[in-house]
Design an enzyme around this catalytic site. Sequence first.
Site, mmCIF file in Angstrom:
data_model
loop_
_atom_site.group_PDB
_atom_site.id
_atom_site.type_symbol
_atom_site.label_atom_id
_atom_site.label_comp_id
_atom_site.label_asym_id
_atom_site.label_seq_id
_atom_site.Cartn_x
_atom_site.Cartn_y
_atom_site.Cartn_z
ATOM 1 N N HIS A 65 0.812 -1.214 0.000
ATOM 2 C CA HIS A 65 0.000 0.000 0.000
ATOM 3 C C HIS A 65 0.851 1.271 0.000
ATOM 4 C CE1 HIS A 65 0.034 0.095 4.568
ATOM 5 N NE2 HIS A 65 0.035 1.388 4.315
ATOM 6 N N ASP B 213 -0.059 -7.496 1.685
ATOM 7 C CA ASP B 213 0.429 -6.109 1.665
ATOM 8 C C ASP B 213 1.956 -6.103 1.790
ATOM 9 O OD1 ASP B 213 0.503 -3.364 1.714
ATOM 10 O OD2 ASP B 213 -0.421 -3.160 3.702
ATOM 11 N N SER C 292 3.676 2.946 8.113
ATOM 12 C CA SER C 292 3.365 1.883 7.159
ATOM 13 C C SER C 292 4.601 1.383 6.437
ATOM 14 C CB SER C 292 2.417 2.412 6.077
ATOM 15 O OG SER C 292 1.099 2.307 6.496
#
Length: 270
Positions: free
Chosen positions: A81, A126, A225
């Site tokens: 992502h 992911d 992230s």
Amino acid sequence: MAKLVALVVLLIIGTALGSPQRKPKGVGAAVGLPGFTDPYIIGGDIVQGRKYPGQISLQVDGDHNCGGSIVNANYILTAAHCSQYEPEELSVLSGTNNLKTGGTRHKVTEIHYHEDYNPSDSWHNDVSVMKVDPPFQFDADGNTAPVTLPEQDIEPPVGAEVTVIGWGRLSYMGELPDDLYEVSIFIWNHSLCNDAYKPDGLTVYPEQICADTPGGNKGSCNGDSGGPLLMENTVVGLVSWARGCDEKGYPTVYTRVSAYRDWIDSKVKA
Ligand SMILES: *[C@@H]1O[C@H](CO)[C@@H](O)[C@H](O)[C@H]1NC(C)=O
């Protein structure tokens, strides 16, 4: 639903500070879910010294957007992502704890995100790797070094103490620090984590792991992230998503790196 919270991937989304909104291509589904956000480090401490020489800042047009880890001289590991860009929009800063001083800049020349990455199904798979130019220089003083990856399918045990690091927000929609932060948390029971997210229509897959603290208020947030969840210096997880930023009762969900060790090895042959 008791209150409106942010359930999203742990990118820098939104702009408490008035910076341009960073909405990666392909992550719209994630961002659109009411209440889901990209995680940040909260309740942590500034990292002292070059304790994490494998940590990089993955930047979009020169601004910090995600964390990542050096796999070898040519590749970094991060979340899918964080990867929905053209290579020329991205760059990597290595070799520094502070986003404003020191370090080495690298262009991104190739992006390989997981073929089965699915942002509309709980951000399953992911994970991505990116090639950089120039290659990382692994100096004798240990300022820049590759991380250790777990063997394929090794499961970190429930209750194990782990550390998450990043330059993410210090609170939900809060300040973005220049210094790298770290916080110590614990591997969470997978089935309890899945139960917590079931009412939101989300699944915590076997290829994902959860971590939290019993009281909440410690963990990762927006801007973390793609960065590592470390167990004894091995990267066991990648910061992926959470409800809010360490909202009590909702552990942060990490991509379980050991589920992808063979995939990573196949992509990063130097
Ligand atoms: C996780 O929690 C469930 C439900 O309480 C329990 O049955 C299971 O044994 C736990 N698993 C581990 C690995 O602790």
